[in-house]
Design an enzyme around this catalytic site. Sequence first.
Site, PDB file in Angstrom:
ATOM      1  CG  PHE A 195      -1.311  -8.327  -1.728  1.00 48.47           C
ATOM      2  CD1 PHE A 195      -2.019  -9.226  -2.517  1.00 48.47           C
ATOM      3  CD2 PHE A 195      -0.498  -8.359  -0.626  1.00 48.47           C
ATOM      4  CE1 PHE A 195      -1.467 -10.577  -2.128  1.00 48.47           C
ATOM      5  CE2 PHE A 195       0.514 -10.005  -0.694  1.00 48.47           C
ATOM      6  CZ  PHE A 195      -0.383 -10.284  -1.931  1.00 48.47           C
ATOM      7  CE1 TYR A 254       4.341   6.780  10.659  1.00 47.16           C
ATOM      8  CE2 TYR A 254       6.402   8.411   9.321  1.00 47.16           C
ATOM      9  CZ  TYR A 254       4.836   7.970   9.105  1.00 47.16           C
ATOM     10  OH  TYR A 254       4.747   7.455   8.355  1.00 47.16           O
ATOM     11  CE1 TYR A 275       1.333  12.551  10.394  1.00 51.27           C
ATOM     12  CE2 TYR A 275       2.972  10.736  11.598  1.00 51.27           C
ATOM     13  CZ  TYR A 275       1.484  11.981  11.483  1.00 51.27           C
ATOM     14  OH  TYR A 275       1.092  11.913  12.974  1.00 51.27           O
ATOM     15  CG  LEU A 312       1.474  -0.221  -2.586  1.00 50.20           C
ATOM     16  CD1 LEU A 312       3.027  -1.341  -2.838  1.00 50.20           C
ATOM     17  CD2 LEU A 312       0.362  -0.778  -2.377  1.00 50.20           C
ATOM     18  N   GLY A 340      -2.822   0.521  -4.254  1.00 47.54           N
ATOM     19  CA  GLY A 340      -3.196   0.873  -3.349  1.00 47.54           C
ATOM     20  C   GLY A 340      -4.564   1.748  -2.756  1.00 47.54           C
TER      21      GLY A 340
HETATM   22  P1  NAD Z   1      -3.932   1.920   4.540  1.00 49.48           P
HETATM   23  O1  NAD Z   1      -3.887  -0.058   4.656  1.00 49.48           O
HETATM   24  O2  NAD Z   1      -4.863   1.508   4.719  1.00 49.48           O
HETATM   25  O3  NAD Z   1      -4.113   1.513   2.819  1.00 49.48           O
HETATM   26  C1  NAD Z   1      -3.191   0.290   2.186  1.00 49.48           C
HETATM   27  C2  NAD Z   1      -3.081  -0.338   0.821  1.00 49.48           C
HETATM   28  O4  NAD Z   1      -2.206  -0.031   0.459  1.00 49.48           O
HETATM   29  C3  NAD Z   1      -4.722  -0.616   0.972  1.00 49.48           C
HETATM   30  O5  NAD Z   1      -4.906  -1.045  -0.198  1.00 49.48           O
HETATM   31  C4  NAD Z   1      -4.035  -2.757   0.844  1.00 49.48           C
HETATM   32  O6  NAD Z   1      -4.584  -3.540   0.029  1.00 49.48           O
HETATM   33  C5  NAD Z   1      -2.564  -2.238  -0.185  1.00 49.48           C
HETATM   34  N1  NAD Z   1      -1.550  -3.130   0.233  1.00 49.48           N
HETATM   35  C6  NAD Z   1      -0.984  -3.464   0.989  1.00 49.48           C
HETATM   36  N2  NAD Z   1      -0.147  -4.121   0.945  1.00 49.48           N
HETATM   37  C7  NAD Z   1      -0.009  -4.506  -0.887  1.00 49.48           C
HETATM   38  C8  NAD Z   1       0.635  -5.115  -2.022  1.00 49.48           C
HETATM   39  N3  NAD Z   1       2.141  -6.219  -1.595  1.00 49.48           N
HETATM   40  N4  NAD Z   1       0.456  -5.232  -3.221  1.00 49.48           N
HETATM   41  C9  NAD Z   1      -0.686  -4.703  -3.340  1.00 49.48           C
HETATM   42  N5  NAD Z   1      -1.098  -3.395  -2.708  1.00 49.48           N
HETATM   43  C10 NAD Z   1      -0.754  -4.196  -1.420  1.00 49.48           C
HETATM   44  O7  NAD Z   1      -2.863   2.381   4.748  1.00 49.48           O
HETATM   45  P2  NAD Z   1      -3.069   3.751   4.701  1.00 49.48           P
HETATM   46  O8  NAD Z   1      -2.646   4.838   6.257  1.00 49.48           O
HETATM   47  O9  NAD Z   1      -3.722   4.385   3.496  1.00 49.48           O
HETATM   48  O10 NAD Z   1      -1.589   4.502   3.797  1.00 49.48           O
HETATM   49  C11 NAD Z   1      -1.058   4.915   2.727  1.00 49.48           C
HETATM   50  C12 NAD Z   1      -0.146   5.505   2.969  1.00 49.48           C
HETATM   51  O11 NAD Z   1      -0.292   6.971   3.397  1.00 49.48           O
HETATM   52  C13 NAD Z   1       1.182   4.646   3.412  1.00 49.48           C
HETATM   53  O12 NAD Z   1       2.120   5.394   2.837  1.00 49.48           O
HETATM   54  C14 NAD Z   1       1.488   6.291   4.587  1.00 49.48           C
HETATM   55  O13 NAD Z   1       2.631   5.515   4.772  1.00 49.48           O
HETATM   56  C15 NAD Z   1       1.021   7.578   4.383  1.00 49.48           C
HETATM   57  N6  NAD Z   1       0.274   7.971   5.145  1.00 49.48           N
HETATM   58  C16 NAD Z   1      -0.497   7.259   6.220  1.00 49.48           C
HETATM   59  C17 NAD Z   1      -1.197   8.690   6.886  1.00 49.48           C
HETATM   60  C18 NAD Z   1      -2.111   7.498   8.590  1.00 49.48           C
HETATM   61  O14 NAD Z   1      -1.932   8.483   9.272  1.00 49.48           O
HETATM   62  N7  NAD Z   1      -2.372   6.155   8.267  1.00 49.48           N
HETATM   63  C19 NAD Z   1      -0.829   9.681   7.029  1.00 49.48           C
HETATM   64  C20 NAD Z   1       0.415  10.332   6.261  1.00 49.48           C
HETATM   65  C21 NAD Z   1       0.383   9.039   5.366  1.00 49.48           C
END
Ligand code: NAD
Length: 393
Positions: free
Chosen positions: A74, A234, A224, A139, A48
């Site tokens: 992806f 959430y 989170y 992811l 990811g």
């Molecule tokens: P994002 O949407 O920016 O990134 C998601 C990534 O996953 C991308 O690189 C995408 O290409 C990849 N991806 C998605 N489906 C895929 C698949 N089937 N195969 C391969 N790659 C795939 O999301 P984000 O906010 O950076 O989230 C990443 C993690 O961080 C998650 O687990 C999310 O819950 C966690 N998180 C996010 C936050 C927030 O506020 N954004 C806070 C805490 C934790």
Amino acid sequence: MIIKPRVKDYLCLTAHPEGCKKNVEDQIAYVKAQGEIPGDAKKVLVIGCSTGYGLASRIVAAFGCHADTLGIMFERPSNGRKTASPGWYNTASFEQFANEEGVYAKTINGDAFSKEIKNLTIETIKKDLGKVDLVVYSLAAPRRTTPDGVTYRSVLKTTGEEFTNKNLNLKDNSIGMKSIPAATEEEVEATVKVMGGEDWKLWMQALKDADVLSEDASTVAYSYIGSELTYPIYFEGTIGAAKKHLHQTADEITKEVGVKALISVNKGLVTQASAAIPIVPLYMSVLYKVMKENNVHEGCIEQIERLFKEKRLLADTITDEHGWVRMDDLELRDDIQDEVKKRWEEINTDNVSELADVDGYWEDFYRMFGFKEEGIDYEAETDPVVEIPSIKE
Ligand code: NAD
């Protein structure tokens, strides 16, 4: 073509290659300005890797630790008529900058949930890197097909009873009420299948079985928890059920697979994944304003740089009593949460720009897609077709 933003609800259908490049460049400059990161992670797999927290992790590994990185994503390339997805452009620029820096960077574009992509990753590690010493699992996906061929779709719903609260109407920045239905048991289970820890464990077992993890390798997944204000949607909602499963999985990976598995509980930030969750954009707008006023606001890159350096992700990691790294320490500080809750009570369409940082929300939103970056000529003819050096499609 002249590339303009085409915003639809919480998504932008276009992305700008030059703006995405500037965004990656700025993140790299930030990491370099913070100096060396102590610890030893020289070969890093980021699952990811192309946007949000995963991209920030890859940048910190490559430019803070001088690590070789293999990334899984992806993303959609451009066909010449439509732009590529922002993660595609980010990755093209990341690889270009990493190549200039002399650190290895390759990317695999495909479904990380599939066996094929796991096998291809293992082959690539064997061929190019030998072993990896850190695996970042970042992811965020709407659906997953499990190894038995069943496809599960995650839902963003509450559990128990329907939940109604204030919400930012993204069409006109007004404040309205939003009701979120309660999920069925099946929907909760499906969300856990997609966003819980099952696939993380499959990855770690496959990497271990293939002998491509160094002896003291570790892995981290991002979680989170957030404020009580967002618990119903959430942490006590479908996605929270998945995160609780992810937390349990960390213990299982450590005990059963024999690889140290960490959870980093990160701050709420505008990313493609979080913008889609109802109510959360309003919470983040208020949070941004309060955190900026207190000089403690961070973006993905500041969070991950601090995870590696201050919380020592690579050795002697600082964790709480659950064994989790608390990158949400500033978000959940009592004074910050008290002020956010006070404003939440008062907020309405008339005072929203005073009490919340809606402009900051939109700034982050547009930047994610490469728009509204300084120094980019958005009127210029721009080729949407950009190659990622390590991917020949
Ligand atoms: P994002 O949407 O920016 O990134 C998601 C990534 O996953 C991308 O690189 C995408 O290409 C990849 N991806 C998605 N489906 C895929 C698949 N089937 N195969 C391969 N790659 C795939 O999301 P984000 O906010 O950076 O989230 C990443 C993690 O961080 C998650 O687990 C999310 O819950 C966690 N998180 C996010 C936050 C927030 O506020 N954004 C806070 C805490 C934790």
